[in-house]
Design an enzyme around this catalytic site. Sequence first.
Site, mmCIF file in Angstrom:
data_model
loop_
_atom_site.group_PDB
_atom_site.id
_atom_site.type_symbol
_atom_site.label_atom_id
_atom_site.label_comp_id
_atom_site.label_asym_id
_atom_site.label_seq_id
_atom_site.Cartn_x
_atom_site.Cartn_y
_atom_site.Cartn_z
ATOM 1 N N GLU A 80 1.011 -1.363 -0.179
ATOM 2 C CA GLU A 80 0.162 -0.017 0.029
ATOM 3 C C GLU A 80 0.874 1.215 0.089
ATOM 4 O O GLU A 80 1.854 1.420 0.790
ATOM 5 C CB GLU A 80 -0.890 0.062 1.241
ATOM 6 C CG GLU A 80 -1.953 1.329 1.200
ATOM 7 C CD GLU A 80 -2.612 1.288 2.568
ATOM 8 O OE1 GLU A 80 -3.635 2.178 2.433
ATOM 9 O OE2 GLU A 80 -2.468 1.078 3.566
ATOM 10 N N ASN A 109 9.909 7.289 0.284
ATOM 11 C CA ASN A 109 8.931 8.013 -0.548
ATOM 12 C C ASN A 109 8.855 7.058 -1.703
ATOM 13 O O ASN A 109 9.561 6.079 -2.240
ATOM 14 C CB ASN A 109 10.024 9.152 -1.246
ATOM 15 C CG ASN A 109 8.953 10.101 -2.212
ATOM 16 O OD1 ASN A 109 8.067 9.710 -2.992
ATOM 17 N ND2 ASN A 109 9.295 11.179 -2.075
ATOM 18 N N ASP A 169 -3.372 11.661 -1.734
ATOM 19 C CA ASP A 169 -3.377 13.141 -1.802
ATOM 20 C C ASP A 169 -3.653 13.596 -3.404
ATOM 21 O O ASP A 169 -2.883 13.065 -4.408
ATOM 22 C CB ASP A 169 -2.003 13.986 -1.560
ATOM 23 C CG ASP A 169 -1.608 13.578 -0.159
ATOM 24 O OD1 ASP A 169 -2.514 13.509 0.798
ATOM 25 O OD2 ASP A 169 -0.522 13.272 -0.002
ATOM 26 N N LYS A 226 -4.374 21.046 -8.444
ATOM 27 C CA LYS A 226 -3.787 22.121 -9.316
ATOM 28 C C LYS A 226 -3.186 21.392 -10.490
ATOM 29 O O LYS A 226 -2.288 20.387 -10.190
ATOM 30 C CB LYS A 226 -2.874 23.051 -8.715
ATOM 31 C CG LYS A 226 -3.479 23.950 -7.646
ATOM 32 C CD LYS A 226 -2.618 24.900 -7.178
ATOM 33 C CE LYS A 226 -3.281 26.014 -6.149
ATOM 34 N NZ LYS A 226 -2.430 25.992 -4.769
ATOM 35 N N ASP A 232 -12.392 9.489 -1.953
ATOM 36 C CA ASP A 232 -13.814 9.784 -2.182
ATOM 37 C C ASP A 232 -13.571 11.321 -3.015
ATOM 38 O O ASP A 232 -14.595 12.084 -3.209
ATOM 39 C CB ASP A 232 -14.005 10.598 -0.781
ATOM 40 C CG ASP A 232 -13.216 11.769 -0.281
ATOM 41 O OD1 ASP A 232 -11.995 11.620 -0.683
ATOM 42 O OD2 ASP A 232 -13.667 12.779 0.112
ATOM 43 N N THR A 276 -10.369 2.649 5.553
ATOM 44 C CA THR A 276 -8.841 3.583 6.019
ATOM 45 C C THR A 276 -9.612 4.532 7.043
ATOM 46 O O THR A 276 -10.768 4.597 6.962
ATOM 47 C CB THR A 276 -8.368 3.943 4.786
ATOM 48 O OG1 THR A 276 -9.117 5.300 4.313
ATOM 49 C CG2 THR A 276 -8.291 3.039 3.537
ATOM 50 N N GLU A 277 -8.598 5.130 7.841
ATOM 51 C CA GLU A 277 -8.909 6.389 8.416
ATOM 52 C C GLU A 277 -9.547 7.339 7.781
ATOM 53 O O GLU A 277 -10.734 7.707 8.061
ATOM 54 C CB GLU A 277 -7.524 6.680 9.001
ATOM 55 C CG GLU A 277 -7.206 5.883 10.396
ATOM 56 C CD GLU A 277 -5.882 4.784 10.037
ATOM 57 O OE1 GLU A 277 -6.129 4.457 8.801
ATOM 58 O OE2 GLU A 277 -5.522 4.335 10.827
ATOM 59 N N TYR A 278 -9.056 7.410 6.595
ATOM 60 C CA TYR A 278 -9.685 8.646 5.751
ATOM 61 C C TYR A 278 -11.083 8.311 5.313
ATOM 62 O O TYR A 278 -11.897 8.942 5.146
ATOM 63 C CB TYR A 278 -8.784 9.075 4.422
ATOM 64 C CG TYR A 278 -7.984 10.257 4.756
ATOM 65 C CD1 TYR A 278 -6.948 10.186 5.760
ATOM 66 C CD2 TYR A 278 -7.864 11.377 4.059
ATOM 67 C CE1 TYR A 278 -5.849 11.024 5.989
ATOM 68 C CE2 TYR A 278 -6.842 12.351 4.344
ATOM 69 C CZ TYR A 278 -6.077 12.193 5.217
ATOM 70 O OH TYR A 278 -5.135 13.172 5.634
ATOM 71 N N GLU A 279 -11.308 7.209 4.801
ATOM 72 C CA GLU A 279 -12.316 6.469 4.434
ATOM 73 C C GLU A 279 -13.649 6.539 5.485
ATOM 74 O O GLU A 279 -14.566 7.105 5.351
ATOM 75 C CB GLU A 279 -12.412 5.007 3.952
ATOM 76 C CG GLU A 279 -13.542 4.292 3.317
ATOM 77 C CD GLU A 279 -13.169 3.034 2.709
ATOM 78 O OE1 GLU A 279 -12.054 2.644 2.807
ATOM 79 O OE2 GLU A 279 -14.190 2.366 2.214
#
Length: 215
Positions: free
Chosen positions: A44, A96, A118, A122, A154, A191-194
């Site tokens: 991941e 990275n 992320d 832009k 999302d 996931t945490e963000y999900e």
Amino acid sequence: MRLRNKPWAKEKIAAYPQYVISNPEQYKGRWRELFRNDNPIHIEIGTGKGQFITGMAKANPHINYIGIELYESVIVSALDKLIEHDLPNLRLLNINAKDLMNVFAAGEVERIYLNFSDPWPKKRHEKRRLTYRSFLELYEQILVEEGEIHFKTDNQGLFEYSLVSFSQYGLVLTYVSLDLHRSNFVGNIMTEYEEKFAAQGNRIYRCEVKYPPKK
Ligand code: SAM
């Protein structure tokens, strides 16, 4: 991801080299030796605080997982979960994604997960998106033939951009959901963000793509 200054994170990571592998370059082409088996390796990229990769490793003991995260202050939360559960099939790398080739040999990885990457909205930051062409080239180097990318977000803009980027690269779309949490997909690990974005009512997009067979 909002970064909190955690001056102690570096020291904590250094104290657990068996979990957050120090000098991962030494395992290039030899990850199966580290895991002591020939099971497939799934990685991941942008693991964050590690809820997804820890859940996957618990649910699938016959897959080896490697979570990759750029920031010490974030990966340290994934490390806490690994210390708690002591999973033999999960390891973490504080590197990275640009340096994947230094760490994995050609064909060493079977699947790549990208979760809530992320979005870099832009246009001038397009090259930083983890689904930009140069990253797809990089992933192709380390993946097995017909290796897969599984992607969740999302962010509608990033999702649409990524579908186009995948398609232009020649990847084959094998699964797509425009509303994962109201679909019949089985076995989703959040996931945490999900969790955060779904609680706010955001739709979750998900797709699976695979590289075409080599000629
Ligand atoms: N996947 C997690 C989730 O869904 O909860 C975290 C999502 S967060 C928006 C994106 C994560 O990717 C951040 O922790 C960030 O540090 C990491 N990241 C971004 N670019 C990266 C790169 N080039 N290499 C490794 N990690 C990266």
